[in-house]
Design an enzyme around this catalytic site. Sequence first.
Site, PDB file in Angstrom:
ATOM      1  N   HIS A  98      51.100  16.291  37.375  1.00 19.68           N
ATOM      2  CA  HIS A  98      50.811  16.740  38.741  1.00 19.68           C
ATOM      3  C   HIS A  98      52.076  17.320  39.365  1.00 19.68           C
ATOM      4  O   HIS A  98      53.181  17.183  38.822  1.00 19.68           O
ATOM      5  CB  HIS A  98      50.260  15.600  39.608  1.00 19.68           C
ATOM      6  CG  HIS A  98      51.237  14.500  39.903  1.00 19.68           C
ATOM      7  ND1 HIS A  98      51.383  13.395  39.083  1.00 19.68           N
ATOM      8  CD2 HIS A  98      52.129  14.323  40.915  1.00 19.68           C
ATOM      9  CE1 HIS A  98      52.310  12.598  39.590  1.00 19.68           C
ATOM     10  NE2 HIS A  98      52.795  13.140  40.700  1.00 19.68           N
ATOM     11  N   HIS A 158      58.513  16.453  43.677  1.00 24.34           N
ATOM     12  CA  HIS A 158      58.696  16.144  42.253  1.00 24.34           C
ATOM     13  C   HIS A 158      57.602  16.769  41.408  1.00 24.34           C
ATOM     14  O   HIS A 158      56.550  17.152  41.913  1.00 24.34           O
ATOM     15  CB  HIS A 158      58.737  14.623  42.010  1.00 24.34           C
ATOM     16  CG  HIS A 158      57.483  13.879  42.379  1.00 24.34           C
ATOM     17  ND1 HIS A 158      57.341  13.199  43.573  1.00 24.34           N
ATOM     18  CD2 HIS A 158      56.307  13.695  41.717  1.00 24.34           C
ATOM     19  CE1 HIS A 158      56.142  12.624  43.622  1.00 24.34           C
ATOM     20  NE2 HIS A 158      55.492  12.919  42.518  1.00 24.34           N
ATOM     21  N   GLU A 168      49.592  16.401  44.474  1.00 25.90           N
ATOM     22  CA  GLU A 168      49.865  15.259  45.345  1.00 25.90           C
ATOM     23  C   GLU A 168      50.534  15.781  46.608  1.00 25.90           C
ATOM     24  O   GLU A 168      51.420  16.638  46.540  1.00 25.90           O
ATOM     25  CB  GLU A 168      50.808  14.273  44.634  1.00 25.90           C
ATOM     26  CG  GLU A 168      51.222  13.083  45.499  1.00 25.90           C
ATOM     27  CD  GLU A 168      52.186  12.126  44.786  1.00 25.90           C
ATOM     28  OE1 GLU A 168      52.514  12.373  43.609  1.00 25.90           O
ATOM     29  OE2 GLU A 168      52.605  11.137  45.425  1.00 25.90           O
TER      30      GLU A 168
END
Lengths: 141, 141
Positions: A80, A7, A131
């Site tokens: 992010h 994502h 991440e």
Amino acid sequence: MIGRLNHVGVATPSIEASVAMYRDLLGATKAHEPFDLPAQGVRVCFVDLPNSQIELIEPLGDDSPVLGFLAKNPKGGQHHVCFEVEDIIAARDALRAKGVTILGTGEPRIGAHGTPIIFLHPKDMGGMLVELMETPKDGAH
Amino acid sequence: MIGRLNHVGVATPSIEASVAMYRDLLGATKAHEPFDLPAQGVRVCFVDLPNSQIELIEPLGDDSPVLGFLAKNPKGGQHHVCFEVEDIIAARDALRAKGVTILGTGEPRIGAHGTPIIFLHPKDMGGMLVELMETPKDGAH
């Protein structure tokens, strides 16, 4: 090491307003129910795309890590990028051995998809907060 | 309207350094050859992920639109997100009718994947620069 782009994390002052934007302006057809991640100080909502997701993140609580981002970017913005890895501990250790700074204690936490996650310092990632999340074992994303 | 997340655009002062980071630190296995897009003032390089791509963008020329971004973010960082649409003109007209500002003249240009693209103003997109690109008709990405 890195696999799917799970994502793109997008900070917003209002998940409801952002969901309306993705639905009414951009024609996205599936937004999941928002939920709180109190340990991380965020409220989260996933918008599905055919091959990936947008993770909308809204501050939760007075010490949310997203508050600083929104102070600099009041309308929100790209926060992010999340890549999947097969084994979060192996990924962390390999990155540390190459000098990459892991945020926080470096111990994985459970992320929005229920699998362990870590964050890599933007200074080592071309200015981008990265991440890493362990791929869900049931194949769900 | 929006379909696949075609790529995340990431500004960088050095495509070579960024490719080395994705390859040597993150273990990405496929980076394409960089190429120039002089009409847009950028040099571009795609890094493949299993389901999407990272588009590395480096300034090209003295009036590159990426220079301002790098002045604020010297290490680089997330610059835009690109969603695919079936018909760029239909998408543009539908968004305009809903009050969304299209950057530039609003006439589509040919993007890095050889299909027409437009950019939507961040003020209407939750602070995020959004590129829309017409899905390649040959199914290539």
